[in-house]
Design a protein around this motif. Structure first.
Motif, PDB file in Angstrom:
ATOM      1  N   LEU A 157       4.196 -11.387  12.817  1.00 24.85           N
ATOM      2  CA  LEU A 157       4.852  -9.909  13.037  1.00 24.85           C
ATOM      3  C   LEU A 157       5.807  -9.981  13.981  1.00 24.85           C
ATOM      4  O   LEU A 157       6.855  -9.004  14.143  1.00 24.85           O
ATOM      5  N   LYS A 158       6.181 -10.834  14.992  1.00 31.25           N
ATOM      6  CA  LYS A 158       7.051 -10.854  16.075  1.00 31.25           C
ATOM      7  C   LYS A 158       8.467 -11.470  15.062  1.00 31.25           C
ATOM      8  O   LYS A 158       9.542 -10.841  15.543  1.00 31.25           O
ATOM      9  N   ARG A 159       8.313 -11.984  14.162  1.00 34.05           N
ATOM     10  CA  ARG A 159       9.394 -12.399  13.534  1.00 34.05           C
ATOM     11  C   ARG A 159       9.959 -11.388  12.349  1.00 34.05           C
ATOM     12  O   ARG A 159      10.958 -11.085  12.123  1.00 34.05           O
ATOM     13  N   ARG A 160       8.742 -10.540  11.832  1.00 38.80           N
ATOM     14  CA  ARG A 160       9.033  -9.866  10.655  1.00 38.80           C
ATOM     15  C   ARG A 160       7.997  -8.536  10.960  1.00 38.80           C
ATOM     16  O   ARG A 160       7.042  -8.321  10.321  1.00 38.80           O
ATOM     17  N   PRO A 161       8.402  -7.707  12.085  1.00 38.81           N
ATOM     18  CA  PRO A 161       7.500  -6.589  12.706  1.00 38.81           C
ATOM     19  C   PRO A 161       7.243  -5.507  11.541  1.00 38.81           C
ATOM     20  O   PRO A 161       6.284  -4.818  11.578  1.00 38.81           O
ATOM     21  N   ALA A 162       7.880  -5.459  10.274  1.00 32.41           N
ATOM     22  CA  ALA A 162       7.767  -4.321   9.487  1.00 32.41           C
ATOM     23  C   ALA A 162       6.967  -5.106   8.265  1.00 32.41           C
ATOM     24  O   ALA A 162       6.878  -4.112   7.244  1.00 32.41           O
ATOM     25  N   LEU A 163       6.572  -6.174   8.286  1.00 34.44           N
ATOM     26  CA  LEU A 163       5.979  -6.848   7.144  1.00 34.44           C
ATOM     27  C   LEU A 163       4.869  -5.912   6.583  1.00 34.44           C
ATOM     28  O   LEU A 163       4.589  -5.791   5.230  1.00 34.44           O
ATOM     29  N   SER A 164       3.865  -5.666   7.316  1.00 36.53           N
ATOM     30  CA  SER A 164       2.590  -4.899   6.888  1.00 36.53           C
ATOM     31  C   SER A 164       3.188  -3.681   6.318  1.00 36.53           C
ATOM     32  O   SER A 164       2.553  -3.233   5.205  1.00 36.53           O
ATOM     33  N   GLN A 165       3.935  -2.776   6.710  1.00 36.25           N
ATOM     34  CA  GLN A 165       4.178  -1.508   6.408  1.00 36.25           C
ATOM     35  C   GLN A 165       5.126  -1.621   5.130  1.00 36.25           C
ATOM     36  O   GLN A 165       4.729  -1.049   4.148  1.00 36.25           O
ATOM     37  N   GLU A 166       6.088  -2.783   5.079  1.00 37.99           N
ATOM     38  CA  GLU A 166       6.833  -2.673   3.893  1.00 37.99           C
ATOM     39  C   GLU A 166       6.147  -3.075   2.606  1.00 37.99           C
ATOM     40  O   GLU A 166       6.230  -2.644   1.475  1.00 37.99           O
ATOM     41  N   ARG A 167       5.135  -3.932   2.756  1.00 36.94           N
ATOM     42  CA  ARG A 167       4.223  -4.558   1.507  1.00 36.94           C
ATOM     43  C   ARG A 167       2.979  -3.682   1.645  1.00 36.94           C
ATOM     44  O   ARG A 167       2.388  -3.858   0.538  1.00 36.94           O
ATOM     45  N   GLY A 168       2.676  -2.519   2.399  1.00 34.84           N
ATOM     46  CA  GLY A 168       1.418  -1.954   2.343  1.00 34.84           C
ATOM     47  C   GLY A 168       0.027  -2.817   2.547  1.00 34.84           C
ATOM     48  O   GLY A 168      -0.914  -2.537   1.766  1.00 34.84           O
ATOM     49  N   ILE A 169       0.320  -3.705   3.331  1.00 37.81           N
ATOM     50  CA  ILE A 169      -0.947  -4.501   3.774  1.00 37.81           C
ATOM     51  C   ILE A 169      -1.909  -4.064   4.703  1.00 37.81           C
ATOM     52  O   ILE A 169      -1.411  -3.739   5.697  1.00 37.81           O
ATOM     53  N   GLU A 170      -2.892  -3.979   4.385  1.00 37.60           N
ATOM     54  CA  GLU A 170      -4.113  -3.957   5.374  1.00 37.60           C
ATOM     55  C   GLU A 170      -4.563  -5.091   6.136  1.00 37.60           C
ATOM     56  O   GLU A 170      -4.792  -6.160   5.471  1.00 37.60           O
ATOM     57  N   VAL A 171      -4.544  -5.060   7.235  1.00 45.25           N
ATOM     58  CA  VAL A 171      -5.016  -6.377   8.258  1.00 45.25           C
ATOM     59  C   VAL A 171      -6.282  -6.273   8.661  1.00 45.25           C
ATOM     60  O   VAL A 171      -6.657  -5.411   9.374  1.00 45.25           O
TER      61      VAL A 171
END
Length: 213
Positions: A157-171
């Motif tokens: 997430l430091k590299r790709r901080p918007a990854l979860s939001q962009e993909r709609g991923i629940e962690v």
């Protein structure tokens, strides 16, 4: 679902014969590229009984265990491997109604080292994890099992901080399914760890149910 089916040579051979089926071929081609990128560094294939690029759940542990090696085990990442951690995974998925075909198993550090990955190795694992996620168009849940998996996710997430939001991923974070994760003299702490695990798998199951509806 039976545990430890990789002890059966016929089951192993059946999985090998399907290792390049359409749903799993892009993942195992990705694995082959990882093997080729690091001389003498082993990365196990992913068993075709799992979801491949159709997976909605990405299950991340620490590093491949000995039973993922081709000589000492099955040569696959698989919840049917002949070891206690895989057996526990099999039990948990069955208990919470999570089909193995909906899951792609992976590791925070995908190369075989059989120890905890160091900081630089976790950084390398984070890059690979991001590339893998790009192969999974249906991914909805990332299940981080253990501290190493959670740490590598934070590095990603430091590299790709918007990854979860962009993909709609629940962690979803859980404890590692291995026995060592429950080794504590404090019964209250042990129950807290088990509760975290139960809650995590309940959330994964709920997310799958929501998608089905």
């Amino acid at each position: 679902m039976m545990a430890r089916r990789m002890r059966d040579e016929l089951f192993q051979e059946r999985e090998r014969s399907h290792r390049l089926d359409p749903h799993i071929a892009p993942v195992n081609e990705f694995v082959a590229a990882l093997r080729n990128s690091e001389e003498n560094r082993y990365v196990p294939d992913v068993a075709p009984m799992h979801g491949g690029i159709d997976a909605t759940v990405l299950s991340v542990l620490r590093d491949p265990g000995p039973k993922t090696q081709a000589v000492r085990g099955s040569g696959f990442l698989c919840i049917e491997n002949d070891d206690p951690t895989a057996e526990r995974q099999c039990e948990l998925f069955e208990e919470y109604g999570i089909p193995p075909r909906s899951v792609l198993p992976w590791n925070a550090y995908p190369w075989y080292i059989n120890r905890a990955p160091r900081a630089a190795e976790r950084d390398a694992g984070a890059v690979v994890l991001g590339d893998l996620i790009d192969l999974l168009p249906r991914l909805r849940v990332v299940l981080l099992q253990g501290n190493d998996a959670a740490d590598v996710w934070r590095r990603l997430l430091k590299r790709r901080p918007a990854l979860s939001q962009e993909r709609g991923i629940e962690v979803v974070e859980s404890i590692h399914p291995g026995r060592q994760a429950l080794w504590t003299p404090d019964p209250v702490e042990r129950e807290a760890r088990l509760a975290k695990q139960r809650h995590a798998f309940e959330r994964v199951a709920a997310a799958l149910a929501e998608r089905a509806n």
